[in-house]
Design a protein around this motif. Structure first.
Motif, PDB file in Angstrom:
ATOM      1  N   LYS A   1      82.734  50.718  78.931  1.00  0.00           N
ATOM      2  CA  LYS A   1      84.128  50.353  78.640  1.00  0.00           C
ATOM      3  C   LYS A   1      85.013  50.973  79.724  1.00  0.00           C
ATOM      4  N   ALA A   2      85.883  50.173  80.306  1.00  0.00           N
ATOM      5  CA  ALA A   2      86.804  50.709  81.321  1.00  0.00           C
ATOM      6  C   ALA A   2      87.995  49.777  81.457  1.00  0.00           C
ATOM      7  N   ASP A   3      89.149  50.384  81.694  1.00  0.00           N
ATOM      8  CA  ASP A   3      90.346  49.590  82.002  1.00  0.00           C
ATOM      9  C   ASP A   3      90.501  49.621  83.517  1.00  0.00           C
ATOM     10  N   ILE A   4      90.430  48.455  84.133  1.00  0.00           N
ATOM     11  CA  ILE A   4      90.407  48.420  85.606  1.00  0.00           C
ATOM     12  C   ILE A   4      91.739  48.842  86.231  1.00  0.00           C
ATOM     13  N   THR A   5      92.760  48.979  85.423  1.00  0.00           N
ATOM     14  CA  THR A   5      94.042  49.435  85.978  1.00  0.00           C
ATOM     15  C   THR A   5      94.139  50.966  85.937  1.00  0.00           C
ATOM     16  N   LYS A   6      93.134  51.624  85.353  1.00  0.00           N
ATOM     17  CA  LYS A   6      93.193  53.089  85.232  1.00  0.00           C
ATOM     18  C   LYS A   6      92.163  53.736  86.157  1.00  0.00           C
ATOM     19  N   ALA A   7      92.673  54.452  87.128  1.00  0.00           N
ATOM     20  CA  ALA A   7      91.780  55.056  88.134  1.00  0.00           C
ATOM     21  C   ALA A   7      90.721  55.934  87.481  1.00  0.00           C
ATOM     22  N   ASP A   8      91.111  56.668  86.437  1.00  0.00           N
ATOM     23  CA  ASP A   8      90.162  57.614  85.822  1.00  0.00           C
ATOM     24  C   ASP A   8      88.942  56.903  85.240  1.00  0.00           C
ATOM     25  N   ASP A   9      89.123  55.659  84.787  1.00  0.00           N
ATOM     26  CA  ASP A   9      88.006  54.954  84.146  1.00  0.00           C
ATOM     27  C   ASP A   9      86.875  54.613  85.130  1.00  0.00           C
ATOM     28  N   TYR A  10      87.203  54.594  86.421  1.00  0.00           N
ATOM     29  CA  TYR A  10      86.170  54.242  87.404  1.00  0.00           C
ATOM     30  C   TYR A  10      85.093  55.326  87.522  1.00  0.00           C
ATOM     31  N   ALA A  11      85.468  56.590  87.142  1.00  0.00           N
ATOM     32  CA  ALA A  11      84.484  57.678  87.234  1.00  0.00           C
ATOM     33  C   ALA A  11      83.323  57.413  86.281  1.00  0.00           C
ATOM     34  N   LYS A  12      83.651  56.873  85.081  1.00  0.00           N
ATOM     35  CA  LYS A  12      82.589  56.588  84.099  1.00  0.00           C
ATOM     36  C   LYS A  12      81.668  55.481  84.628  1.00  0.00           C
ATOM     37  N   LEU A  13      82.303  54.516  85.265  1.00  0.00           N
ATOM     38  CA  LEU A  13      81.501  53.425  85.844  1.00  0.00           C
ATOM     39  C   LEU A  13      80.592  53.935  86.947  1.00  0.00           C
ATOM     40  N   LYS A  14      81.158  54.816  87.748  1.00  0.00           N
ATOM     41  CA  LYS A  14      80.387  55.379  88.863  1.00  0.00           C
ATOM     42  C   LYS A  14      79.146  56.096  88.322  1.00  0.00           C
ATOM     43  N   ALA A  15      79.341  56.850  87.261  1.00  0.00           N
ATOM     44  CA  ALA A  15      78.206  57.600  86.693  1.00  0.00           C
ATOM     45  C   ALA A  15      77.122  56.631  86.209  1.00  0.00           C
ATOM     46  N   LEU A  16      77.546  55.549  85.579  1.00  0.00           N
ATOM     47  CA  LEU A  16      76.554  54.584  85.077  1.00  0.00           C
ATOM     48  C   LEU A  16      75.845  53.873  86.238  1.00  0.00           C
ATOM     49  N   ILE A  17      76.607  53.549  87.264  1.00  0.00           N
ATOM     50  CA  ILE A  17      75.998  52.903  88.447  1.00  0.00           C
ATOM     51  C   ILE A  17      74.912  53.810  89.023  1.00  0.00           C
ATOM     52  N   GLU A  18      75.236  55.083  89.137  1.00  0.00           N
ATOM     53  CA  GLU A  18      74.254  56.013  89.710  1.00  0.00           C
ATOM     54  C   GLU A  18      73.035  56.173  88.803  1.00  0.00           C
ATOM     55  N   LYS A  19      73.292  56.148  87.493  1.00  0.00           N
ATOM     56  CA  LYS A  19      72.174  56.262  86.538  1.00  0.00           C
ATOM     57  C   LYS A  19      71.215  55.069  86.716  1.00  0.00           C
ATOM     58  N   LEU A  20      71.778  53.864  86.731  1.00  0.00           N
ATOM     59  CA  LEU A  20      70.910  52.678  86.856  1.00  0.00           C
ATOM     60  C   LEU A  20      70.229  52.613  88.223  1.00  0.00           C
ATOM     61  N   ASP A  21      70.963  53.100  89.224  1.00  0.00           N
ATOM     62  CA  ASP A  21      70.408  53.110  90.573  1.00  0.00           C
ATOM     63  C   ASP A  21      69.089  53.895  90.587  1.00  0.00           C
ATOM     64  N   THR A  22      69.096  55.016  89.889  1.00  0.00           N
ATOM     65  CA  THR A  22      67.882  55.839  89.821  1.00  0.00           C
ATOM     66  C   THR A  22      66.848  55.192  88.898  1.00  0.00           C
ATOM     67  N   GLU A  23      67.314  54.779  87.719  1.00  0.00           N
ATOM     68  CA  GLU A  23      66.392  54.257  86.704  1.00  0.00           C
ATOM     69  C   GLU A  23      65.564  53.071  87.223  1.00  0.00           C
ATOM     70  N   PHE A  24      66.232  52.152  87.955  1.00  0.00           N
ATOM     71  CA  PHE A  24      65.522  50.939  88.404  1.00  0.00           C
ATOM     72  C   PHE A  24      65.198  50.962  89.904  1.00  0.00           C
ATOM     73  N   ALA A  25      65.405  52.104  90.536  1.00  0.00           N
ATOM     74  CA  ALA A  25      65.135  52.257  91.984  1.00  0.00           C
ATOM     75  C   ALA A  25      65.838  51.161  92.787  1.00  0.00           C
ATOM     76  N   LEU A  26      67.164  51.177  92.751  1.00  0.00           N
ATOM     77  CA  LEU A  26      67.947  50.072  93.326  1.00  0.00           C
ATOM     78  C   LEU A  26      68.383  50.329  94.771  1.00  0.00           C
ATOM     79  N   LYS A  27      67.985  51.439  95.318  1.00  0.00           N
ATOM     80  CA  LYS A  27      68.203  51.757  96.743  1.00  0.00           C
ATOM     81  C   LYS A  27      69.674  51.744  97.152  1.00  0.00           C
ATOM     82  N   GLY A  28      70.559  51.906  96.202  1.00  0.00           N
ATOM     83  CA  GLY A  28      71.990  51.947  96.551  1.00  0.00           C
ATOM     84  C   GLY A  28      72.565  50.584  96.925  1.00  0.00           C
TER      85      GLY A  28
END
Ligand SMILES: NC(=O)C1=CN([C@@H]2O[C@H](COP(=O)(O)OP(=O)(O)OC[C@H]3O[C@@H](n4cnc5c(N)ncnc54)[C@H](OP(=O)(O)O)[C@@H]3O)[C@@H](O)[C@H]2O)C=CC1
Ligand SMILES: O=C1O[C@H](COP(=O)(O)O)[C@@H](O)[C@H](O)[C@H]1O
Length: 486
Positions: free
Chosen positions: A83-110
Motif C-alpha cells: 500500500k502506498a500513496d504515490i504523492t507521499k515521498a515517505d511511502d516510497y521507502a516501503k516500496l523500496k524495501a519490498l523491491i529489495e526483498k523480492l530482488d533477493t527472493e527471486f534472484a532478479l539481479k536488480g
C-alpha cells in the motif's frame, strides 16, 4: 525456446481497470509461454489496504474473469503488494524495501521495470520519486519506465512531462505505450514494406498516388465525456495512434533492425512533416461531430451524458498530411478517425499510380490498391489489374486476399502482452519516442488552435455514416476518393 527474462515489475495503479483487464492477463501469458519462469517478481501498489494474499486473489480473479483460466500458485507466488500513496515521498521507502526483498527472493539481479498505470497527472511525480527515493537499482542491467497515455494534452504539457521524466530516466529507458503499435497488423507494415522487393522499390512518390489511414469506430463517447470533451478525436486518436501508424508508412528503410535505427528512420520522416498555418488547416483538415442516427434512436453527441450543450468538440477528423521528403513530396497521406461511424475498422490503403493503358479496347485501368486491414480482423488485400477472361482483351480489377487464420490469431500476442514483453526485452521499436511525440503534438496543436479560433456548425454527420461530406470533398478536390466506404 523462449528466452527467460529476469526482472521485477512494479505496477503503479495495481487495483485499476487497466491492470485488471490487460496487465495481469498479459503477464500470465508471458508466464505460460515461458518468458517468465523462476526469476520474476511483480509488485502491485495503490492506496488500497490489501494484504499480499488479497492482492494475489485480485490477480487470480482478473485472470479468471478475462481469460477464463485458473492461475496456478506457482505463478501467483511471484506477486506481492505494498500500500502506498504515490504523492507521499515517505511511502516510497516501503516500496523500496519490498523491491529489495523480492530482488533477493527471486534472484532478479536488480533488473527493474516500473509501469505507471495511474492517472496521467501522476506520471511526472512517480518518475521523479523513483529516483529521489532511491528505487532505481544501481547494480542491475536495467531500470525501465513504462508510461501510459495520454502523453500530455498539447506540446507544452508533453514537453513538461518529458522534462520531468528526464530527471530520472534517459530516452532509451522510457517506453511510451501506444497500443496501436502493439497490434499485429501494424507491425506487419514493416514486413510488407521492407520484405517484398516489389513493394520496397515502389514505396515512394514515383509509384504511390496517395495513402489513406482510417481508424473508424462505431461506439460513441459512452461515459467518457469528462475526458473526451476536452480531447476530441484529434488528440484522442490522431496525435498518437494515427501518427504512429503514419510513422511506419512514411519512414525510409532503417539502417538496421535495431530500435535506434528504426527510431532514427521514423524521426527523419516525422521531421519532414509540414506543420500547417491556420489557412492550411482550413484547406487540409475537416472536423465533425456526430448527430443522431438516421432513425433517431441514438443520441447525437450534444445530447450525450455530461457533454455541454454547446460543445465544439470534434468526434471526427479527416485531413491531408504533406511530407517534404524526396520520397513523399506531393504524395498526400489522407487520415481519418471518428466515433459513431458506419463500421469499426482500422485500415491502411496504399493507392498506386495508374498503370499505362496500352489496351485500346479496355476501360481506363483501375489503380492498384494494397490494403492492410488491422481491425476487426487482420487481412491483406491487393487489388490489381488482370484480363477479364472473355474472348475480348479487356481488363478488370481482381483482388488477392489473405486473412489471419484462427490458428495464427491464437498464437498472436495481444498488444499489452507484446509491449510488456518488449520492455522486458529492452526492445523500444514499437514504442513512441520523444521526437515523434513532439512533432505529432506540434502538428495537432496547429490544427486545434486554428479550430479554437473559429466556430463550426455541429452536428455535421449522421451517426452510422462515414462522416461529414467535407471529408469526401477533401479527396475529390485532388481527384481521389476514400477507398473504404463503410
Ligand atoms: N482502463 C483502460 O482501458 C485504459 C487506461 N489507460 C491509461 O492507464 C492508466 C490507468 O487507467 P485505469 O486503470 O483505467 O485507471 P483507474 O482509475 O481504474 O485506476 C487508477 C489506479 O491508480 C491508483 N491510484 C489513484 N490515486 C493514487 C495515489 N494517490 N497513490 C497510489 N495509487 C493511486 C488507484 O488505486 P487507489 O485509488 O486505490 O489508490 C488505481 O489502482 C491511465 O493513465 C489511463 O489513461 C490507457 C488505455 C486504456
Ligand atoms: O486510445 C483509444 O483507443 C480506443 C480504440 O482502440 P481500439 O484498439 O479498440 O481500436 C478508442 O475507443 C479510445 O477513444 C481511445 O482513447
Amino acid at each position: 525456446m523462449p528466452k527467460e527474462i529476469t526482472t521485477l515489475v512494479t505496477f503503479f495503479g495495481a487495483t485499476g481497470d487497466l491492470a485488471k483487464r490487460k496487465l495481469y492477463p498479459s503477464v500470465y501469458n508471458l508466464y505460460k509461454k515461458g518468458f517468465l519462469k523462476d526469476h520474476f517478481g511483480i509488485i502491485g501498489t495503490s492506496r488500497a489496504d490489501l494484504t499480499t494474499q488479497e492482492f494475489q486473489d485480485f490477480v487470480r480473479d482478473s485472470i479468471k474473469e478475462f481469460m477464463k483460466e485458473d492461475a496456478p500458485i506457482d505463478f501467483l507466488r511471484h506477486f506481492d503488494y505494498q500500500k502506498a500513496d504515490i504523492t507521499k515521498a515517505d511511502d516510497y521507502a516501503k516500496l523500496k524495501a519490498l523491491i529489495e526483498k523480492l530482488d533477493t527472493e527471486f534472484a532478479l539481479k536488480g533488473n527493474r521495470i516500473f509501469y505507471m498505470s495511474v492517472a496521467p497527472r501522476f506520471f511526472g511525480t512517480v518518475a521523479k520519486s523513483l529516483k529521489s527515493e532511491g528505487l532505481l537499482s544501481e547494480n542491475g542491467e536495467f531500470n525501465r519506465l513504462m508510461i501510459e497515455k495520454p502523453f500530455g494534452t498539447d506540446y507544452a504539457t508533453a514537453e513538461q512531462l518529458n522534462n520531468e521524466l528526464s530527471h530520472a530516466f534517459n530516452e532509451n529507458q522510457i517506453y511510451r505505450i501506444d497500443h496501436y503499435l502493439g497490434k499485429e497488423m501494424v507491425q506487419n507494415i514493416a514486413a510488407l514494406r521492407f520484405g517484398n522487393p516489389l513493394l520496397a522499390k515502389a514505396w515512394n512518390r514515383e509509384y504511390i498516388d496517395n495513402i489513406q489511414v482510417t481508424l473508424s469506430e462505431t461506439l460513441g463517447v459512452e461515459d467518457r465525456a469528462g475526458y473526451y470533451d476536452t480531447a476530441g478525436a484529434l488528440r484522442d486518436m490522431i496525435q498518437n495512434h494515427t501518427m504512429q501508424i503514419v510513422g511506419w508508412l512514411a519512414m525510409d528503410e532503417p539502417a538496421s533492425w535495431t530500435d535506434q535505427d528504426i527510431r532514427a528512420a521514423k524521426n527523419a520522416a516525422f521531421n519532414s512533416l509540414k506543420i500547417y498555418t491556420p489557412d492550411e488547416v482550413a484547406e487540409n483538415f475537416v472536423r465533425g461531430q456526430y448527430g443522431p442516427d438516421a432513425a433517431n434512436t441514438q443520441n447525437g453527441y450534444l445530447n450525450e451524458k455530461d457533454v455541454p450543450a454547446d460543445s465544439q468538440n470534434n468526434t471526427y477528423v479527416a485531413g491531408k498530411l504533406a511530407f517534404a521528403s524526396d520520397r513523399w513530396k506531393d504524395v498526400p497521406f489522407y487520415i481519418r478517425t471518428g466515433k459513431r461511424l458506419a463500421a469499426k475498422t482500422t485500415r491502411i490503403d496504399i493507392v498506386f499510380k495508374q498503370g499505362f493503358n496500352l489496351f485500346t479496347n479496355a476501360a481506363p485501368l483501375e489503380k492498384n490498391v494494397l490494403s492492410i486491414i488491422v481491425d476487426p480482423e487482420g487481412r491483406i488485400e491487393y487489388t490489381m489489374v488482370a484480363k477479364d477472361t472473355t474472348a475480348e482483351f479487356k481488363t478488370r480489377p481482381i483482388t488477392l486476399n489473405w486473412t489471419v487464420s484462427a490458428e495464427d490469431k491464437a498464437q498472436t500476442p495481444e498488444p499489452y502482452e507484446r509491449m510488456i514483453h518488449d520492455t522486458m526485452d529492452g526492445n523500444g521499436s514499437n514504442f513512441a519516442d520523444w521526437n515523434g511525440v513532439a512533432v505529432a503534438w506540434k502538428f495537432v496543436d496547429a490544427i486545434q488552435s486554428a479550430w479554437d479560433a473559429t466556430q463550426q456548425e455541429f452536428p455535421n454527420y449522421v451517426s452510422g455514416s462515414m462522416g461529414p461530406k467535407a471529408a469526401d470533398e477533401l479527396l475529390a478536390r485532388d481527384g481521389h476518393r476514400w477507398i473504404y466506404e463503410g
